[in-house]
Scaffold this active site. Structure first.
Site, PDB file in Angstrom:
ATOM      1  N   ASP A  66       0.816  -1.224   0.000  1.00 39.04           N
ATOM      2  CA  ASP A  66       0.000   0.000   0.000  1.00 39.04           C
ATOM      3  C   ASP A  66       0.846   1.268   0.000  1.00 39.04           C
ATOM      4  O   ASP A  66       2.067   1.215   0.177  1.00 39.04           O
ATOM      5  CB  ASP A  66      -0.972  -0.013   1.198  1.00 39.04           C
ATOM      6  CG  ASP A  66      -0.309  -0.448   2.501  1.00 39.04           C
ATOM      7  OD1 ASP A  66       0.928  -0.443   2.567  1.00 39.04           O
ATOM      8  OD2 ASP A  66      -1.042  -0.791   3.451  1.00 39.04           O
ATOM      9  N   ASN A 135      -7.903  -2.291  13.915  1.00 44.91           N
ATOM     10  CA  ASN A 135      -9.293  -2.611  13.534  1.00 44.91           C
ATOM     11  C   ASN A 135      -9.360  -3.846  12.629  1.00 44.91           C
ATOM     12  O   ASN A 135     -10.391  -4.135  12.033  1.00 44.91           O
ATOM     13  CB  ASN A 135      -9.957  -1.413  12.841  1.00 44.91           C
ATOM     14  CG  ASN A 135      -9.251  -1.028  11.544  1.00 44.91           C
ATOM     15  OD1 ASN A 135      -8.244  -1.640  11.178  1.00 44.91           O
ATOM     16  ND2 ASN A 135      -9.779  -0.032  10.858  1.00 44.91           N
ATOM     17  N   HIS A 137      -7.509  -4.393   9.876  1.00 45.29           N
ATOM     18  CA  HIS A 137      -7.193  -4.221   8.448  1.00 45.29           C
ATOM     19  C   HIS A 137      -5.890  -4.923   8.077  1.00 45.29           C
ATOM     20  O   HIS A 137      -4.988  -5.063   8.894  1.00 45.29           O
ATOM     21  CB  HIS A 137      -7.210  -2.748   8.021  1.00 45.29           C
ATOM     22  CG  HIS A 137      -6.059  -1.885   8.470  1.00 45.29           C
ATOM     23  ND1 HIS A 137      -6.234  -0.594   8.914  1.00 45.29           N
ATOM     24  CD2 HIS A 137      -4.722  -2.110   8.517  1.00 45.29           C
ATOM     25  CE1 HIS A 137      -5.048  -0.071   9.192  1.00 45.29           C
ATOM     26  NE2 HIS A 137      -4.121  -0.968   8.977  1.00 45.29           N
ATOM     27  N   GLU A 142      -9.806  -1.869   4.927  1.00 43.94           N
ATOM     28  CA  GLU A 142     -10.525  -1.578   6.162  1.00 43.94           C
ATOM     29  C   GLU A 142     -11.722  -2.529   6.325  1.00 43.94           C
ATOM     30  O   GLU A 142     -12.120  -3.200   5.362  1.00 43.94           O
ATOM     31  CB  GLU A 142     -11.018  -0.120   6.116  1.00 43.94           C
ATOM     32  CG  GLU A 142      -9.891   0.916   6.013  1.00 43.94           C
ATOM     33  CD  GLU A 142      -9.211   1.221   7.347  1.00 43.94           C
ATOM     34  OE1 GLU A 142      -9.053   0.306   8.177  1.00 43.94           O
ATOM     35  OE2 GLU A 142      -8.818   2.384   7.544  1.00 43.94           O
TER      36      GLU A 142
END
Ligand code: GLP
Length: 249
Positions: A66, A135, A137, A142
């Site tokens: 990413d 979270n 990811h 996400e």
């Protein structure tokens, strides 16, 4: 599936050796690489191993997961900069074979499409290294990202911006969007290792351990992968039942 190490350093030693052995066994390997604090000791050790063993890297190809949208490669918080600082430059990787999605380009949609296509054109990833967000990811996929997603632009959640805000001087400087390899790209890798260290990862690792395969917990898809290993240190493993953990050292 869950392997526990006595410390982040022990985890990094094991994982970097595993990467070295993969590169030695298959000099033409296609590696999927990750950024983040968890990977820093891994890359530090890997650089040392590569130098000590004088490992040739000329045929190796890498694809990073990413990049932040809007950050140029020379921006100190860009993932491109991180990779050159922590791995590519000190180890001596061939820059022309190290790919990251671009955070700035004229046609981002095309960039995304071509990134996934390029991974396929190289024959797919032999190995994918992953961290995890608090979270759940993976990459920047996400919660509720479709499991069949390819490389795409994502709006970062408030949670992720807060977590990653520690690297930026001002809240307004924290990017709102990123470009990430999709979950389908990641799952196409022949082998995957996800690593998590520190007490701040204990909760998400317990959630991952308990979760069914559910888009609300992106990392849960990894449970369906034929060759997945999840590496945690004792702090990140604190909320997982001990009998479910394979102790390495
Ligand atoms: C970022 C990256 C992820 C990484 C995560 C964890 O959000 N996009 O790929 O896994 O951070 O980073 P850290 O290792 O710093 O906790």
């Amino acid at each position: 599936m869950f392997f526990v190490f006595s410390s982040p350093e022990a985890l990094a030693r094991h994982l970097s050796l595993q990467l070295l052995q993969l590169i030695q066994k298959k000099p033409t390997a296609i590696l999927g690489l990750a950024t983040g604090s968890t990977m820093e000791p891994v890359y530090h050790n890997l650089c040392k191993l590569i130098h000590d063993h004088q490992t040739p890297l000329g045929q190796l190809t890498t694809f990073n997961l990413d990049e932040y949208v809007g950050l140029a490669p020379e921006h100190p918080q860009s993932y491109n900069y991180y990779m050159h600082q922590h791995l590519f430059n000190p180890a001596g990787f061939d820059d022309s074979r190290c790919f990251l999605p671009r955070g700035i380009c004229a046609d981002m949609q095309r960039e995304c499409k071509e990134y996934s296509e390029k991974i396929q054109a190289c024959g797919g990833l032999d190995f994918q290294l992953l961290g995890i967000g608090t979270n759940g990811h993976i990459g920047f996929n996400e919660p509720y990202t479709p499991f069949d997603s390819l490389t795409h632009i994502v709006e970062l959640s408030e949670n992720t911006r807060i977590d990653n805000g520690r690297f930026f001087d001002n809240w307004d400087d924290v990017p709102t969007h990123a470009v990430t390899m999709g979950i389908k790209d990641i799952m196409g890798a022949k082998e995957i290792v996800l690593a998590a260290t520190g007490a701040h990862k204990a909760e998400v690792m317990a959630q991952l351990f308990q979760s069914s395969v559910d888009e609300a917990m992106p990392a849960s898809i990894l449970k369906t992968h034929p060759c997945i290993r999840i590496y945690v240190d004792e702090q990140a493993a604190a909320l997982i039942p001990a009998e479910q953990l394979t102790k390495i050292d």
